[in-house]
Design a protein around this motif. Structure first.
Motif, PDB file in Angstrom:
ATOM      1  N   ASP A 375       0.941  -1.217  -0.030  1.00  9.85           N
ATOM      2  CA  ASP A 375      -0.005   0.058   0.037  1.00  9.85           C
ATOM      3  C   ASP A 375       0.739   1.038   0.244  1.00  9.85           C
ATOM      4  O   ASP A 375       0.401   2.165  -0.728  1.00  9.85           O
ATOM      5  CB  ASP A 375      -1.068   0.023   1.248  1.00  9.85           C
ATOM      6  CG  ASP A 375      -2.027  -0.847   1.100  1.00  9.85           C
ATOM      7  OD1 ASP A 375      -2.279  -1.396  -0.066  1.00  9.85           O
ATOM      8  OD2 ASP A 375      -2.662  -1.502   2.160  1.00  9.85           O
ATOM      9  N   LYS A 378       1.801   3.023  -3.314  1.00 15.87           N
ATOM     10  CA  LYS A 378       0.801   3.554  -3.947  1.00 15.87           C
ATOM     11  C   LYS A 378       0.760   3.558  -5.457  1.00 15.87           C
ATOM     12  O   LYS A 378       1.035   4.351  -6.157  1.00 15.87           O
ATOM     13  CB  LYS A 378       0.944   5.207  -3.844  1.00 15.87           C
ATOM     14  CG  LYS A 378       0.714   5.794  -2.131  1.00 15.87           C
ATOM     15  CD  LYS A 378       1.078   7.267  -1.926  1.00 15.87           C
ATOM     16  CE  LYS A 378       1.071   7.694  -0.746  1.00 15.87           C
ATOM     17  NZ  LYS A 378      -0.011   7.097   0.215  1.00 15.87           N
ATOM     18  N   LEU A 379       0.613   2.119  -5.728  1.00 18.45           N
ATOM     19  CA  LEU A 379       0.700   1.682  -7.163  1.00 18.45           C
ATOM     20  C   LEU A 379      -0.605   2.263  -7.859  1.00 18.45           C
ATOM     21  O   LEU A 379      -1.777   1.592  -7.531  1.00 18.45           O
ATOM     22  CB  LEU A 379       0.957   0.168  -7.103  1.00 18.45           C
ATOM     23  CG  LEU A 379       2.106  -0.218  -6.753  1.00 18.45           C
ATOM     24  CD1 LEU A 379       2.138  -1.881  -6.988  1.00 18.45           C
ATOM     25  CD2 LEU A 379       3.266   0.164  -7.498  1.00 18.45           C
ATOM     26  N   ALA A 380      -0.755   2.916  -8.916  1.00 21.19           N
ATOM     27  CA  ALA A 380      -1.662   3.215  -9.696  1.00 21.19           C
ATOM     28  C   ALA A 380      -2.222   2.132 -10.392  1.00 21.19           C
ATOM     29  O   ALA A 380      -1.263   1.019 -10.750  1.00 21.19           O
ATOM     30  CB  ALA A 380      -1.498   4.228 -10.550  1.00 21.19           C
ATOM     31  N   PRO A 381      -3.380   2.005 -11.000  1.00 19.06           N
ATOM     32  CA  PRO A 381      -3.801   0.900 -11.874  1.00 19.06           C
ATOM     33  C   PRO A 381      -2.629   0.420 -13.119  1.00 19.06           C
ATOM     34  O   PRO A 381      -2.198  -0.554 -13.360  1.00 19.06           O
ATOM     35  CB  PRO A 381      -4.998   1.169 -12.444  1.00 19.06           C
ATOM     36  CG  PRO A 381      -5.484   2.037 -11.422  1.00 19.06           C
ATOM     37  CD  PRO A 381      -4.379   2.810 -10.871  1.00 19.06           C
ATOM     38  N   LYS A 382      -2.139   1.463 -13.512  1.00 14.58           N
ATOM     39  CA  LYS A 382      -1.290   1.191 -14.719  1.00 14.58           C
ATOM     40  C   LYS A 382       0.194   0.795 -14.146  1.00 14.58           C
ATOM     41  O   LYS A 382       0.795  -0.107 -14.830  1.00 14.58           O
ATOM     42  CB  LYS A 382      -0.923   2.629 -15.574  1.00 14.58           C
ATOM     43  CG  LYS A 382      -0.118   3.764 -14.636  1.00 14.58           C
ATOM     44  CD  LYS A 382      -0.040   4.906 -15.482  1.00 14.58           C
ATOM     45  CE  LYS A 382       0.846   6.021 -14.828  1.00 14.58           C
ATOM     46  NZ  LYS A 382       2.199   5.392 -14.353  1.00 14.58           N
ATOM     47  N   ASP A 383       0.525   1.042 -12.910  1.00 11.93           N
ATOM     48  CA  ASP A 383       1.619   0.494 -12.219  1.00 11.93           C
ATOM     49  C   ASP A 383       1.504  -0.954 -11.905  1.00 11.93           C
ATOM     50  O   ASP A 383       2.587  -1.659 -12.013  1.00 11.93           O
ATOM     51  CB  ASP A 383       2.059   1.294 -11.016  1.00 11.93           C
ATOM     52  CG  ASP A 383       2.439   2.535 -11.110  1.00 11.93           C
ATOM     53  OD1 ASP A 383       3.065   2.806 -12.217  1.00 11.93           O
ATOM     54  OD2 ASP A 383       1.952   3.656 -10.314  1.00 11.93           O
ATOM     55  N   ARG A 384       0.286  -1.418 -11.532  1.00 12.14           N
ATOM     56  CA  ARG A 384      -0.034  -2.723 -11.272  1.00 12.14           C
ATOM     57  C   ARG A 384      -0.201  -3.480 -12.575  1.00 12.14           C
ATOM     58  O   ARG A 384       0.509  -4.761 -12.635  1.00 12.14           O
ATOM     59  CB  ARG A 384      -1.542  -2.758 -10.759  1.00 12.14           C
ATOM     60  CG  ARG A 384      -1.320  -2.186  -9.060  1.00 12.14           C
ATOM     61  CD  ARG A 384      -2.750  -2.186  -8.498  1.00 12.14           C
ATOM     62  NE  ARG A 384      -2.734  -1.656  -7.057  1.00 12.14           N
ATOM     63  CZ  ARG A 384      -2.742  -2.212  -6.035  1.00 12.14           C
ATOM     64  NH1 ARG A 384      -2.509  -3.676  -6.030  1.00 12.14           N
ATOM     65  NH2 ARG A 384      -2.485  -1.806  -4.709  1.00 12.14           N
ATOM     66  N   GLY A 403      -4.440  -4.939 -13.869  1.00 11.21           N
ATOM     67  CA  GLY A 403      -4.325  -3.915 -13.205  1.00 11.21           C
ATOM     68  C   GLY A 403      -4.734  -4.054 -11.778  1.00 11.21           C
ATOM     69  O   GLY A 403      -4.807  -3.421 -10.987  1.00 11.21           O
TER      70      GLY A 403
END
Length: 519
Positions: A375, A378-384, A403
């Motif tokens: 957490d 702070k992974l954004a959907p594009k990072d995931r 994502g």
């Protein structure tokens, strides 16, 4: 040579050594003091002389080479070649008897295999498959072998080079008719969730067929396995990573070996690694001592062992400076061209970017990922999504790149953590994210480059529409109403629409009629 050793010091220190700053390193290689005391037993079967289908040339070559390699690294080997069903059952029984008290069980099979309804069957040379019942009475279910291995707590390794294009599967699919979809190409995935300490390796992904190689030579998968399995002091996870890469490249990215493991910690096929002793020299300019007390003169230095240490240090870090350190020490070494290629690719990918800093292995293995550490990223959907793509590029299938981190992604992260010796949690930490990005960079770029380019449609200006002819006027008016054009007549007659005056007269007449009715 001495100066190259000095430059390579940093790479060596990250991998296995600790030395006082400013001191040169003298590495003495002596035989390992701890031999593998536990019994290690292997079963090797190679079937190629099939009676009812064309013979296979390579299984005997593969299996005999594998048996010899296993003997060289301390395994007791139970081996058999071109076995009929009775011979296979008898050999597996002999193997099971020898497993009593063994700490390591290893199985290698080369030949035909078939997958039906999720079950994998090894095929003796006298196999005839006319119907589904023949699977029970004329073949050997791999689960029978696994049960013998799992009767005691031990490390179990099963390697199946049996994913060849299989005529038995085609014949069986015809006999099953409406259930032919249950007969798969290649082998089916073997789940080992309940079997701690077990590794299953296929020559290629489940459901895919593997290349057999040129006649009389080893298959691409066995070639790579034979190349790496005898390397001393290298974990089996690292061995299989190297095998995967070699096969992927040697087959022009057509075949990717598949591994499923529940082995906890690190297991070594060849645990007898050389003992490394470090002696300090007052300054880099001081002469290297000709001998170290207690060490035979012939053991100092061992160039091959030193080269391997340097290369493994570079491989683990992935840092350009470590590949350069390897080249300085071994410009004509075994891995020299690979090192040059990776340095060149790194420079081409980011010519102006500084060399990346390698993650400390000690710090990486000391940090446990958790929901809280992930957490904090702070992974954004594009990072995931990128994390899932990078795991997939390394051969750890997350089950999709959506994502969202579901069970498939958690399992992929856990398997990746196993291969790096990181505490297995299924969650990423900051250092683990950095390590994953560094390790996957090359494969990730290749995966991205392989994606089809999205074509952008260019729409040419629409040519002027022709004037409507009789019968089309109504549709044209509804499609593109013009302020000067009234709705067309419904009748077929003289072709033109009503004028504005006519429409006005008509509406006026309607209004007069309505007024008269109201009065």
């Amino acid at each position: 040579m001495r100066q190259a050793l000095f430059r390579a010091r940093a790479a060596l220190a990250r991998f296995t050594l600790s030395a006082t700053a400013g001191l040169a390193l003298v590495v003495a290689i002596v035989p390992g003091s701890e031999a593998a005391a536990e019994r290690r037993v292997a079963l090797v079967i190679g079937n190629g002389a099939y009676q009812s289908v064309p013979t296979l040339d390579n299984p005997l070559v593969d299996s005999k080479a594998m048996a010899a390699a296993l003997k060289r690294i301390g395994f007791e080997v139970v081996e058999g070649y071109d076995l009929k069903l009775d011979g296979m059952r008898s050999l597996v029984g002999e193997y099971a008897a020898k497993l009593d008290g063994a700490k390591v069980a290893f199985v290698y099979y080369a030949g035909h295999g078939v997958a039906v309804a999720g079950e994998n069957y090894l095929l003796p040379t006298d196999t005839v498959l006319k119907n589904e019942a023949d699977l029970d009475f004329r073949t050997m279910n791999i689960n029978l072998v696994l049960r013998q291995m799992q009767r005691e707590d031990r490390v179990n390794v099963v390697v199946l080079d049996a994913c060849r294009d299989n005529p038995f599967a085609k014949e069986l699919a015809r006999s099953l008719k409406t259930r032919s979809a249950a007969v798969g190409a290649g082998l089916s995935e073997i789940q080992i969730n309940a079997a701690a300490g077990t590794m299953i390796a296929f020559a290629t992904d489940p459901g895919k067929t593997a290349l057999d190689g040129a006649a009389g030579q080893n298959s691409p998968f066995t070639t790579a396995l034979l190349k790496h399995m005898e390397t001393p002091g290298v974990s089996i996870s690292t061995v299989m990573d190297r095998v995967r890469e070699d096969v992927w490249r040697s087959t022009n990215e057509k075949q990717r070996p598949w591994v499923n493991t529940s082995i906890i910690g690190e297991f070594y096929l060849n645990p007898v690694a050389p003992t490394v002793k470090v002696a300090a020299v007052d300054s880099p300019g001081a002469p290297l001592p000709s001998a170290v007390p207690g060490v035979a003169a012939g053991a100092l230095p061992n160039p091959q062992a030193l080269e391997m240490k340097l290369w493994e240090a570079a491989e683990r870090s992935g840092a350009t400076e470590d590949y350069k350190a390897y080249l300085e020490a071994h410009p004509n070494g075994y891995f020299a061209q690979i090192a040059r290629n990776r340095i060149a690719r790194a420079a081409a990918a980011s010519p102006s970017a500084p060399a990346r800093t390698a993650v400390s292995e000690a710090e990486l293995k000391a940090e446990t990922g958790s929901a809280a550490t992930e957490d904090a990223l702070k992974l954004a959907p594009k990072d995931r999504t990128e994390a899932q793509q990078r795991l997939k590029a390394l051969g750890f299938d997350p089950g999709g790149t959506t994502g969202k981190f579901g069970p498939g992604t958690r399992r992929a992260i856990t398997n990746w953590q196993k291969t790096r010796g990181i505490p297995e949690s299924g969650f990423l930490s900051k250092l683990q994210q950095t390590a994953l990005w560094e390790q996957s960079e090359e494969d990730f770029r290749k995966l991205a480059a392989a994606k089809p380019v999205e074509r952008v449609r260019t729409v040419a200006p629409r040519p002027p529409r022709p004037a409507p002819v009789h019968g089309e006027a109504r549709n044209e008016a509804y499609a593109r109403p013009a302020p000067q054009q009234a709705p067309p007549q419904r009748g077929g007659g003289g072709g033109g629409g009503a004028s504005l005056g006519e429409v006005g007269n008509f509406l006026g007449g309607v209004g007069n009629l309505v007024g008269a009715i109201r009065r």
